[in-house]
Design a protein around this motif. Sequence first.
Motif, mmCIF file in Angstrom:
data_model
loop_
_atom_site.group_PDB
_atom_site.id
_atom_site.type_symbol
_atom_site.label_atom_id
_atom_site.label_comp_id
_atom_site.label_asym_id
_atom_site.label_seq_id
_atom_site.Cartn_x
_atom_site.Cartn_y
_atom_site.Cartn_z
ATOM 1 N N LEU A 181 0.827 -1.117 -0.047
ATOM 2 C CA LEU A 181 -0.005 0.024 0.017
ATOM 3 C C LEU A 181 0.838 1.181 -0.002
ATOM 4 O O LEU A 181 0.206 2.351 -0.609
ATOM 5 C CB LEU A 181 -1.006 0.000 1.177
ATOM 6 N N GLY A 182 2.073 1.168 0.585
ATOM 7 C CA GLY A 182 3.081 2.273 0.391
ATOM 8 C C GLY A 182 3.718 2.608 -0.714
ATOM 9 O O GLY A 182 4.568 3.353 -1.030
ATOM 10 N N LEU A 183 3.486 1.776 -1.788
ATOM 11 C CA LEU A 183 4.233 2.054 -3.273
ATOM 12 C C LEU A 183 3.591 3.035 -3.896
ATOM 13 O O LEU A 183 2.174 3.383 -4.136
ATOM 14 C CB LEU A 183 3.995 0.629 -4.211
ATOM 15 N N ALA A 184 4.434 3.802 -4.603
ATOM 16 C CA ALA A 184 4.066 4.882 -5.423
ATOM 17 C C ALA A 184 4.003 4.350 -6.851
ATOM 18 O O ALA A 184 4.546 3.396 -7.271
ATOM 19 C CB ALA A 184 4.955 6.119 -5.284
ATOM 20 N N VAL A 185 3.096 5.117 -7.790
ATOM 21 C CA VAL A 185 3.056 4.882 -9.032
ATOM 22 C C VAL A 185 4.476 4.543 -9.623
ATOM 23 O O VAL A 185 4.930 3.573 -10.449
ATOM 24 C CB VAL A 185 2.574 5.779 -10.201
#
Length: 299
Positions: free
Chosen positions: A156-160
């Motif tokens: 959930l902490g991943l960015a595009v």
Amino acid sequence: MSARALATAWLNHLAVERGLSANTLSNYRRDVERYLEWLEATGITELGSVTALDIEAYVADLRRGGLAASSAGRALVVARGLHKFAVVEGHIGVDVAADVSPPATGRHLPDTLSIEEVSLLIDAVPTGDTATPVDLRDRALLELLYGTGARISEILGLAVDDLVDCDGILRLTGKGNKQRIVPVGAPAMAAVDDYLVRARPAFATGRSHALLLNKRGGALSRQSAWAILKTAGARARLDKEISPHTLRHSYATHLLEGGADVRSVQELLGHSSVTTTQIYTHVTAENLRQVWREAHPRA
């Protein structure tokens, strides 16, 4: 100072001086309130009146009430923290909680899914031309969880930008802001690409750089992720309790069953100690024992 006043001061100290997260503070506040209510039920309103026997009785009552040993242990940690704070601040003279032992916990073998069950779970989410943007997002979530073995907070902490041109290698930020790299398989990358092209633009409002978005354009929450897994599990008619950690456990177990060494799995999971990873060797050993029991004539 009353026990409740000390508890309030301690929680304020944790928030301001220690900078604990809102989620951690909420957990501490819940456990403190439970401890205070137990003390008050026994007629104790001052921490200075508490004895080590009282605290042992508190932990025993938690266990009798059905609380798991690990949860009762965390409740004891909170009680200890409150008493230590009271001693440091000079409100009581003796830390009676310091030597109280936590309840013994048995080794818990994590729940896992078989490879076939993982396939059923992921395939329960529609894909292709009939899939909605929500379907494509949910599929990307499931593929990433199982494809990387990551914690739900890490996904959930991943960015595009973390997934664009990552070339099959993903950098994850785990506990303590420690970073590690993990390979991402073709099915997960295909699901993410499909989501980025066909689904994320429908959610994006420009407010969040998070990879996985909710319908309002904000980052997908932990609660929503759990709900997605439960829905997929129900669709797949899997008679198991499924959580994000179930896929992490399954990832580790399947790697070991496939011949991966424990040290490599430790690195992929981001465990600080190989001892933590070795619980999965007990899972695979139990699987072998079950096969032996069923197949060997003198089992």
